[in-house]
Design an enzyme around this catalytic site. Structure first.
Site, PDB file in Angstrom:
ATOM      1  CG  ASP A  71      -1.951  -1.027   1.138  1.00 17.71           C
ATOM      2  OD1 ASP A  71      -2.422  -1.454  -0.026  1.00 17.71           O
ATOM      3  OD2 ASP A  71      -2.951  -1.240   2.063  1.00 17.71           O
ATOM      4  N   GLY A  72       2.010   1.243   0.663  1.00 14.69           N
ATOM      5  CA  GLY A  72       2.793   2.365   0.728  1.00 14.69           C
ATOM      6  C   GLY A  72       3.383   2.697  -0.819  1.00 14.69           C
ATOM      7  CE1 TYR A  82       0.028   5.354  13.897  1.00 18.36           C
ATOM      8  CE2 TYR A  82      -0.057   7.638  13.150  1.00 18.36           C
ATOM      9  CZ  TYR A  82       0.230   6.679  14.362  1.00 18.36           C
ATOM     10  OH  TYR A  82       1.122   6.898  15.451  1.00 18.36           O
TER      11      TYR A  82
END
Length: 296
Positions: free
Chosen positions: A73-74, A190
């Site tokens: 995903d990063g 997050y």
């Protein structure tokens, strides 16, 4: 009808572990008669660059009908910021851990990618956030995020103090480890670990999630996606504001951070069978047991 004639390939810069998958994707696409382009940073990950076409990362979106991102995903977050202005659809192949955004496994490559090339896919439009830092009336910098903009303490272990405004209305003054402003896309990142709500990707909303607040009554808030979020830093301990986990900008007391919806959206392509709730069950470990009669 032929879909996606010119296809870009992108991986996370410096992540050589994705090289084999990038080459597998290249071979498959070229076997399907597609023209494949790599951005220069991704090409540097490959053992040989003699037989590939390259362009700059800034030009990739303009030159291609589709960009495929290989990584986690990063990696897709990185690609989203680079491709935001081009309106080019993006498909993710997961070589990371969780993979909420990169939802094609390498083992499904030919099956899922073949379906997409035939026009069998769904498309999400995910809005992004822009953040602007102002000091004494001057703009110090701006940043772009698909997941979240986070005010945090950086490397210190002290709480920071700030005031929060939504659409010009005062919300609260808070001492905490920081504040997460997330999109629906970022609500499963997050912000989720900070106790924030999961927002369905189709919602036009933002989540405001305080991080370890020094009060028992501070809870996450969901606001309209068109809202302007203003944060004034009051703490003398220098906090930092970051977008999608990037290094960001150091702040000082009196600085303002403005967070708004960005005018451009990410066009995210999903292969057939994609289901947001199924992804939540798989990625977040929700129970998948269906009791007898539950589906009646």
């Amino acid at each position: 009808m032929e879909w996606f004639r010119n296809i870009g390939l992108m991986g996370r810069p410096g992540n050589t572990a994705v090289a084999d998958t990038l080459l597998d994707v290249q071979r498959y696409l070229e076997g399907q008669g597609r023209r494949v382009l790599f951005d220069e940073d991704t090409a540097a990950l490959l053992p040989s660059r003699n037989d590939i076409q390259m362009c700059s990362r800034q030009s990739l979106g303009e030159a291609c009908d589709l960009v495929i991102v290989v990584g986690g995903d990063g990696s897709l977050l990185h690609a989203a910021r680079a491709l935001a202005r081009s309106n080019t659809p993006v498909l993710g192949i997961n070589r990371g851990r969780l993979g909420f955004l990169t939802d094609v496994a390498p083992s499904e490559l030919e099956d899922k990618l073949g379906a997409v090339l035939r026009g069998d896919f769904a498309e999400d439009k995910r809005f992004m956030l822009s953040a602007e830092v102002c000091r004494d009336g001057l703009v110090l910098g701006d940043m772009l995020a698909l997941n979240d903009v986070i005010l945090h303490t950086g490397k210190t272990v002290h709480m920071i103090e700030f005031e929060l405004y939504v659409e010009g209305e005062f919300v609260y003054r808070l001492r905490s480890d920081g504040l997460i402003v997330c999109t629906p896309t970022g609500s499963t990142a997050y912000a989720l670990s900070g106790g924030g709500p999961i927002l369905h990707p189709r919602l036009d909303a933002m989540g405001l999630v305080p991080m370890h607040p020094h009060t028992l009554s501070s809870r996450p808030i969901v606001v309209d996606g068109e809202s302007e979020i203003k944060i004034q830093v009051l703490s003398d301990i220098p906090p930092r504001v970051s977008a999608d986990g990037q290094p960001g900008q150091m702040l000082k007391a009196g600085d303002w951070v403005y967070v708004r919806k960005h005018p451009f959206k990410l066009r995210l392509i999903h292969p057939p069978g994609h289901d947001f709730y199924a992804a939540c069950r798989t990625k977040l470990g929700w129970s998948s047991h269906l009791s007898q009669g539950d589906n009646e």
